[in-house]
Design a protein around this motif. Sequence first.
Motif, PDB file in Angstrom:
ATOM      1  N   VAL A  23     -92.811 -30.661 -21.299  1.00 41.66           N
ATOM      2  CA  VAL A  23     -92.465 -29.246 -21.310  1.00 41.66           C
ATOM      3  C   VAL A  23     -91.392 -28.986 -22.352  1.00 41.66           C
ATOM      4  CG1 VAL A  23     -93.026 -28.876 -18.870  1.00 41.66           C
ATOM      5  CG2 VAL A  23     -90.687 -29.528 -19.511  1.00 41.66           C
ATOM      6  N   CYS A  24     -91.278 -27.727 -22.778  1.00 42.96           N
ATOM      7  CA  CYS A  24     -90.176 -27.311 -23.630  1.00 42.96           C
ATOM      8  C   CYS A  24     -89.798 -25.895 -23.218  1.00 42.96           C
ATOM      9  CB  CYS A  24     -90.537 -27.389 -25.112  1.00 42.96           C
ATOM     10  SG  CYS A  24     -91.649 -26.091 -25.695  1.00 42.96           S
ATOM     11  N   SER A  25     -88.669 -25.427 -23.683  1.00 42.97           N
ATOM     12  CA  SER A  25     -88.230 -24.068 -23.374  1.00 42.97           C
ATOM     13  C   SER A  25     -88.713 -23.110 -24.458  1.00 42.97           C
ATOM     14  CB  SER A  25     -86.695 -24.005 -23.282  1.00 42.97           C
ATOM     15  OG  SER A  25     -86.124 -24.188 -24.562  1.00 42.97           O
ATOM     16  N   TYR A  26     -88.642 -21.801 -24.164  1.00 40.59           N
ATOM     17  CA  TYR A  26     -88.985 -20.793 -25.166  1.00 40.59           C
ATOM     18  C   TYR A  26     -88.083 -20.937 -26.388  1.00 40.59           C
ATOM     19  CZ  TYR A  26     -91.582 -18.633 -21.328  1.00 40.59           C
ATOM     20  OH  TYR A  26     -92.458 -18.403 -20.301  1.00 40.59           O
ATOM     21  N   GLN A  27     -86.804 -21.214 -26.142  1.00 41.26           N
ATOM     22  CA  GLN A  27     -85.854 -21.362 -27.238  1.00 41.26           C
ATOM     23  C   GLN A  27     -86.202 -22.569 -28.102  1.00 41.26           C
ATOM     24  OE1 GLN A  27     -83.302 -19.256 -28.151  1.00 41.26           O
ATOM     25  NE2 GLN A  27     -83.164 -20.574 -29.953  1.00 41.26           N
ATOM     26  N   GLN A  28     -86.552 -23.682 -27.458  1.00 43.50           N
ATOM     27  CA  GLN A  28     -86.911 -24.877 -28.213  1.00 43.50           C
ATOM     28  C   GLN A  28     -88.155 -24.644 -29.058  1.00 43.50           C
ATOM     29  OE1 GLN A  28     -87.005 -27.611 -24.839  1.00 43.50           O
ATOM     30  NE2 GLN A  28     -85.499 -28.891 -25.869  1.00 43.50           N
ATOM     31  N   LEU A  29     -89.127 -23.927 -28.509  1.00 41.42           N
ATOM     32  CA  LEU A  29     -90.346 -23.653 -29.267  1.00 41.42           C
ATOM     33  C   LEU A  29     -90.023 -22.793 -30.478  1.00 41.42           C
ATOM     34  CD1 LEU A  29     -93.387 -24.310 -29.072  1.00 41.42           C
ATOM     35  CD2 LEU A  29     -93.715 -22.054 -28.059  1.00 41.42           C
ATOM     36  N   ALA A  30     -89.173 -21.779 -30.291  1.00 40.94           N
ATOM     37  CA  ALA A  30     -88.765 -20.921 -31.411  1.00 40.94           C
ATOM     38  C   ALA A  30     -88.051 -21.743 -32.477  1.00 40.94           C
ATOM     39  CB  ALA A  30     -87.867 -19.797 -30.909  1.00 40.94           C
ATOM     40  N   GLU A  31     -87.181 -22.650 -32.055  1.00 40.68           N
ATOM     41  CA  GLU A  31     -86.452 -23.495 -33.006  1.00 40.68           C
ATOM     42  C   GLU A  31     -87.401 -24.424 -33.759  1.00 40.68           C
ATOM     43  OE1 GLU A  31     -83.534 -25.414 -30.620  1.00 40.68           O
ATOM     44  OE2 GLU A  31     -82.267 -23.617 -30.426  1.00 40.68           O
ATOM     45  N   SER A  32     -88.412 -24.953 -33.066  1.00 34.39           N
ATOM     46  CA  SER A  32     -89.365 -25.848 -33.721  1.00 34.39           C
ATOM     47  C   SER A  32     -90.157 -25.134 -34.801  1.00 34.39           C
ATOM     48  CB  SER A  32     -90.334 -26.440 -32.684  1.00 34.39           C
ATOM     49  OG  SER A  32     -91.310 -25.495 -32.278  1.00 34.39           O
ATOM     50  N   MET A  33     -90.257 -23.799 -34.694  1.00 35.52           N
ATOM     51  CA  MET A  33     -90.960 -22.986 -35.689  1.00 35.52           C
ATOM     52  C   MET A  33     -90.022 -22.508 -36.794  1.00 35.52           C
ATOM     53  SD  MET A  33     -93.172 -20.666 -32.999  1.00 35.52           S
ATOM     54  CE  MET A  33     -93.773 -19.575 -34.313  1.00 35.52           C
ATOM     55  N   GLY A  34     -88.742 -22.891 -36.714  1.00 35.21           N
ATOM     56  CA  GLY A  34     -87.776 -22.434 -37.697  1.00 35.21           C
ATOM     57  C   GLY A  34     -87.324 -21.012 -37.480  1.00 35.21           C
ATOM     58  N   MET A  35     -87.470 -20.511 -36.223  1.00 37.52           N
ATOM     59  CA  MET A  35     -87.111 -19.137 -35.899  1.00 37.52           C
ATOM     60  C   MET A  35     -86.225 -19.117 -34.650  1.00 37.52           C
ATOM     61  SD  MET A  35     -90.859 -17.352 -36.393  1.00 37.52           S
ATOM     62  CE  MET A  35     -91.804 -17.564 -37.903  1.00 37.52           C
ATOM     63  N   PRO A  36     -85.014 -19.679 -34.726  1.00 30.98           N
ATOM     64  CA  PRO A  36     -84.182 -19.826 -33.527  1.00 30.98           C
ATOM     65  C   PRO A  36     -83.777 -18.528 -32.859  1.00 30.98           C
ATOM     66  CG  PRO A  36     -82.923 -20.297 -35.526  1.00 30.98           C
ATOM     67  CD  PRO A  36     -84.362 -20.218 -35.931  1.00 30.98           C
ATOM     68  N   SER A  37     -83.814 -17.410 -33.575  1.00 27.94           N
ATOM     69  CA  SER A  37     -83.430 -16.121 -32.985  1.00 27.94           C
ATOM     70  C   SER A  37     -84.617 -15.343 -32.428  1.00 27.94           C
ATOM     71  CB  SER A  37     -82.708 -15.263 -34.034  1.00 27.94           C
ATOM     72  OG  SER A  37     -83.579 -14.968 -35.123  1.00 27.94           O
ATOM     73  N   SER A  38     -85.790 -15.976 -32.389  1.00 24.83           N
ATOM     74  CA  SER A  38     -87.017 -15.261 -31.992  1.00 24.83           C
ATOM     75  C   SER A  38     -87.576 -15.713 -30.649  1.00 24.83           C
ATOM     76  CB  SER A  38     -88.090 -15.443 -33.080  1.00 24.83           C
ATOM     77  OG  SER A  38     -87.652 -14.947 -34.319  1.00 24.83           O
ATOM     78  N   ALA A  39     -86.736 -16.208 -29.754  1.00 27.52           N
ATOM     79  CA  ALA A  39     -87.233 -16.735 -28.478  1.00 27.52           C
ATOM     80  C   ALA A  39     -87.974 -15.669 -27.676  1.00 27.52           C
ATOM     81  CB  ALA A  39     -86.082 -17.308 -27.659  1.00 27.52           C
ATOM     82  N   ARG A  40     -87.457 -14.433 -27.668  1.00 28.27           N
ATOM     83  CA  ARG A  40     -88.127 -13.373 -26.910  1.00 28.27           C
ATOM     84  C   ARG A  40     -89.483 -13.025 -27.517  1.00 28.27           C
ATOM     85  NH1 ARG A  40     -83.659  -8.881 -24.846  1.00 28.27           N
ATOM     86  NH2 ARG A  40     -82.452 -10.319 -23.518  1.00 28.27           N
ATOM     87  N   ALA A  41     -89.545 -12.982 -28.835  1.00 27.37           N
ATOM     88  CA  ALA A  41     -90.820 -12.696 -29.490  1.00 27.37           C
ATOM     89  C   ALA A  41     -91.811 -13.820 -29.240  1.00 27.37           C
ATOM     90  CB  ALA A  41     -90.597 -12.504 -30.994  1.00 27.37           C
ATOM     91  N   ALA A  91     -97.360 -14.881 -23.847  1.00 28.17           N
ATOM     92  CA  ALA A  91     -97.949 -14.079 -22.771  1.00 28.17           C
ATOM     93  C   ALA A  91     -99.281 -13.461 -23.187  1.00 28.17           C
ATOM     94  CB  ALA A  91     -96.981 -12.985 -22.355  1.00 28.17           C
ATOM     95  N   ARG A  92     -99.542 -13.356 -24.473  1.00 27.40           N
ATOM     96  CA  ARG A  92    -100.779 -12.747 -24.968  1.00 27.40           C
ATOM     97  C   ARG A  92    -101.857 -13.781 -25.280  1.00 27.40           C
ATOM     98  NH1 ARG A  92    -100.506  -7.470 -26.058  1.00 27.40           N
ATOM     99  NH2 ARG A  92    -102.273  -7.569 -27.494  1.00 27.40           N
ATOM    100  N   ASN A  93    -101.599 -15.027 -24.970  1.00 28.04           N
ATOM    101  CA  ASN A  93    -102.596 -16.071 -25.175  1.00 28.04           C
ATOM    102  C   ASN A  93    -103.792 -15.864 -24.260  1.00 28.04           C
ATOM    103  OD1 ASN A  93    -103.937 -18.543 -25.646  1.00 28.04           O
ATOM    104  ND2 ASN A  93    -102.715 -19.589 -24.099  1.00 28.04           N
TER     105      ASN A  93
END
Length: 293
Positions: free
Chosen positions: A227-245, A251-253
Amino acid sequence: MSTVIAQQQNYQRIAQAIRYLSAKQQKQPSLAELAAHVGVSEFHLQRIFTEWVGLSPKQFLQFLTKENAKRLLRSNSVMEAALACGLSGSSRLHDLMIKTERVTPGEYRRMGAGLQIRYGSCPSLFGYCFIAVNHRGLCKLAFFDDADDEASLLLELQQEWAAAELIRDDSRATALYEQVFGAVSKSPSSSQGLFQAPSHSVVVLLKGSEFQMQVWQALMAIPLGEVCSYQQLAESMGMPSSARAVASAIARNNIAYLIPCHRVIRGTGEFSEYRWGADRKRAMLLHEHSMGS
């Protein structure tokens, strides 16, 4: 009774057991208390629970604790390695050779005009499975428990592909389920249920924005059972400030399990809600945990 239907019934029992253990975990209920709540014998419950997830009910309590979830969140090395190098190993989900394609701009604008989409439902390992496919590939996969839920999923499909011709075809849905998940068999050296990979690739047709596509691709890099957190996933994408997005895109998957949004939990260690049910999310993670162990 077919093996798949029996597995689906076992899922219902295990989901009920998971709800009870989650609610009563502070009291550490005994196997006898759990079996009485589910309505089966202690022996039967112990057997199907262990076969399903590779863990005993007692071990599940340990797995479910917030402390264990936090421990998983602190272990970033596996996640980082997977994102950098891809997944490997015979027990990894994406050894099923999942291929993704995206809807073209023209197809997006036309909302499926001229397309024929076949859809249907069948029993599965995680409740009932709703599947839709067109000539390009699988375009919806979801799970549900009753007729009202199925009606809502059909309405979603109609809205997603408003101009397409929809045709009910449960036999096609069953064949697709078997293609996606493969057969469920018993390993000669283990009592747990294992997936056998299909002999050919499964094509998944994704429909979303460029950002949503990036999020869904990142989800596919999370290792099986981790498992990972929403924040970790955002960071892995190079977008650490985009956790909510990122959370909104998850949710739209529309492709459950294969695009594994069930592997993302809150940074606090809570499993949180899941589009197709929090109990189902836990069951999926536990099943994957046993497959990868």
